[in-house]
Design a protein around this motif. Structure first.
Motif, PDB file in Angstrom:
ATOM      1  N   ILE A 163       0.835  -1.198   0.000  1.00  0.00           N
ATOM      2  CA  ILE A 163       0.000   0.000   0.000  1.00  0.00           C
ATOM      3  C   ILE A 163       0.872   1.251   0.000  1.00  0.00           C
ATOM      4  O   ILE A 163       0.577   2.242  -0.683  1.00  0.00           O
ATOM      5  N   ALA A 164       1.975   1.187   0.749  1.00  0.00           N
ATOM      6  CA  ALA A 164       2.884   2.334   0.826  1.00  0.00           C
ATOM      7  C   ALA A 164       3.552   2.629  -0.514  1.00  0.00           C
ATOM      8  O   ALA A 164       4.029   3.753  -0.731  1.00  0.00           O
ATOM      9  N   GLN A 165       3.584   1.642  -1.410  1.00  0.00           N
ATOM     10  CA  GLN A 165       4.198   1.848  -2.726  1.00  0.00           C
ATOM     11  C   GLN A 165       3.279   2.608  -3.681  1.00  0.00           C
ATOM     12  O   GLN A 165       3.694   2.987  -4.773  1.00  0.00           O
ATOM     13  N   GLY A 166       2.025   2.822  -3.268  1.00  0.00           N
ATOM     14  CA  GLY A 166       1.120   3.600  -4.099  1.00  0.00           C
ATOM     15  C   GLY A 166       0.259   2.788  -5.033  1.00  0.00           C
ATOM     16  O   GLY A 166      -0.044   3.235  -6.145  1.00  0.00           O
ATOM     17  N   ILE A 167      -0.146   1.595  -4.615  1.00  0.00           N
ATOM     18  CA  ILE A 167      -0.997   0.767  -5.459  1.00  0.00           C
ATOM     19  C   ILE A 167      -2.451   1.232  -5.357  1.00  0.00           C
ATOM     20  O   ILE A 167      -2.854   1.861  -4.382  1.00  0.00           O
ATOM     21  N   ASP A 168      -3.234   0.913  -6.370  1.00  0.00           N
ATOM     22  CA  ASP A 168      -4.658   1.249  -6.364  1.00  0.00           C
ATOM     23  C   ASP A 168      -5.399   0.366  -5.365  1.00  0.00           C
ATOM     24  O   ASP A 168      -5.172  -0.847  -5.301  1.00  0.00           O
TER      25      ASP A 168
ATOM     26  N   ALA B  85      -3.523   5.301  -1.336  1.00  0.00           N
ATOM     27  CA  ALA B  85      -3.371   5.774   0.040  1.00  0.00           C
ATOM     28  C   ALA B  85      -2.047   6.514   0.216  1.00  0.00           C
ATOM     29  O   ALA B  85      -1.077   6.283  -0.512  1.00  0.00           O
ATOM     30  N   ARG B  86      -2.025   7.388   1.209  1.00  0.00           N
ATOM     31  CA  ARG B  86      -0.808   8.117   1.566  1.00  0.00           C
ATOM     32  C   ARG B  86      -0.338   7.677   2.949  1.00  0.00           C
ATOM     33  O   ARG B  86      -1.138   7.607   3.892  1.00  0.00           O
ATOM     34  N   VAL B  87       0.945   7.379   3.052  1.00  0.00           N
ATOM     35  CA  VAL B  87       1.518   7.009   4.349  1.00  0.00           C
ATOM     36  C   VAL B  87       1.683   8.267   5.189  1.00  0.00           C
ATOM     37  O   VAL B  87       2.242   9.270   4.732  1.00  0.00           O
ATOM     38  N   LEU B  88       1.208   8.231   6.426  1.00  0.00           N
ATOM     39  CA  LEU B  88       1.320   9.387   7.301  1.00  0.00           C
ATOM     40  C   LEU B  88       2.746   9.524   7.823  1.00  0.00           C
ATOM     41  O   LEU B  88       3.430   8.536   8.104  1.00  0.00           O
TER      42      LEU B  88
ATOM     43  N   THR C  45       4.137   0.796  13.826  1.00  0.00           N
ATOM     44  CA  THR C  45       2.816   0.913  13.213  1.00  0.00           C
ATOM     45  C   THR C  45       2.861   1.840  12.007  1.00  0.00           C
ATOM     46  O   THR C  45       3.355   2.961  12.099  1.00  0.00           O
ATOM     47  N   MET C  46       2.337   1.350  10.880  1.00  0.00           N
ATOM     48  CA  MET C  46       2.185   2.194   9.698  1.00  0.00           C
ATOM     49  C   MET C  46       0.727   2.603   9.600  1.00  0.00           C
ATOM     50  O   MET C  46      -0.171   1.774   9.755  1.00  0.00           O
ATOM     51  N   ILE C  47       0.507   3.875   9.366  1.00  0.00           N
ATOM     52  CA  ILE C  47      -0.852   4.392   9.206  1.00  0.00           C
ATOM     53  C   ILE C  47      -0.945   5.063   7.846  1.00  0.00           C
ATOM     54  O   ILE C  47      -0.071   5.847   7.466  1.00  0.00           O
TER      55      ILE C  47
END
Length: 210
Positions: A73-78, A111-114, A149-151
Motif C-alpha cells: 500500500i505504501a508503494q502507491g498501489i490502487d 493511500a498516503r503514508v502518514l 505501526t504504519m498508518i
C-alpha cells in the motif's frame, strides 16, 4: 480511474446513495473495511478485512510496518475499500426476488503514508473509533509501538455508494399466491462487558460501561 468524485452505480442505479451525511454515518457505524488490491509480487487479487476509522474526509487504516500488505500500500498501489452494513434479509415469494436490505460504500484511490508527526492524532482517531475513552484511560503508547505501526489515509474523494430498503419486490402475478413475504431484521449491538480473568476485581470504567 476516473478523476470525478463519484463512481456511478451501473446495476440497480436507483439504489445509488448520494447523501454524504448518510455515507458518513455508515462509515462511522461500522468497524471493518475490506481492502481490495492486486498483489504486486504475484498479480493475484486479495481482499483483507481491516479495522478503520473515518476522520473528516478520509479513512485511516493501520497495520504493522512489517506487513506485506501495508508495504505494498505504501508503494502507491490502487485500492478499493468496501464497507457494508447489512440491515435485513428480504424474503420474497420466490427465491429469485428475495434480497437484502443494506448500505454499502466503495472507496477508490491510492493511500498516503502518514508522517511520524501525524501518527499521534491518527492513532487517537482509530482508538477512539474502536473504544471511545481508551486514549485517556489506557496505558499510553510507547515510541517503539508507534514506530512499528504504519498508518495510511485514503481520501473519500472517489466513492460509490448503494443502499436498499423496504419490502420485497414480488412479481405482480406472485402477490396473489398464499405465500408469506416480509423482512427479517438484522441487528448488531454491543453486549454487556465481560471482565478478563486477569483483570478480576477491577471495576468496569465508565467509558466501557456507558
Amino acid at each position: 480511474m476516473s478523476d470525478g468524485k463519484k463512481f456511478h452505480v451501473a446495476r440497480h442505479d436507483e439504489r445509488e446513495l448520494f447523501d454524504r451525511d448518510a455515507i458518513n454515518r455508515l462509515l462511522d457505524n461500522q468497524y471493518v473495511a475490506h481492502v481490495g488490491f492486486i498483489d504486486q509480487d504475484n498479480q493475484l487479487p486479495f481482499v483483507i478485512p481491516m479495522g478503520f476509522a473515518r476522520d473528516n474526509d478520509r479513512i485511516l487504516l493501520h497495520g504493522s510496518t512489517g506487513s506485506r500488505m501495508m508495504r505494498q500500500i505504501a508503494q502507491g498501489i490502487d485500492l478499493c475499500v468496501t464497507v457494508t452494513q447489512l440491515n435485513a434479509i428480504v424474503v420474497a415469494r420466490s427465491s429469485f426476488n428475495s434480497s437484502m436490505n443494506y448500505e454499502s460504500v466503495m472507496i477508490f484511490g491510492v493511500a498516503r503514508v502518514l508522517e511520524e508527526s501525524e501518527k499521534d492524532l491518527a492513532l487517537e482517531r482509530i482508538t477512539e473509533k474502536l473504544v471511545p475513552g481508551l486514549s485517556k484511560y489506557g496505558r499510553p503508547l510507547v515510541s517503539k509501538e508507534i514506530a512499528a505501526t504504519m498508518i495510511v489515509e485514503l481520501s473519500l474523494n472517489k466513492i460509490s455508494a448503494k443502499s436498499r430498503e423496504g419490502d420485497p419486490l414480488d412479481d405482480d402475478e406472485d402477490v396473489a399466491l398464499p405465500i408469506w413475504a416480509g423482512i427479517l431484521p438484522i441487528e448488531t449491538k454491543l453486549g454487556a462487558p465481560i471482565t478478563a480473568a486477569n483483570a478480576a476485581g477491577i471495576a468496569v470504567p465508565s467509558h466501557i460501561a456507558n
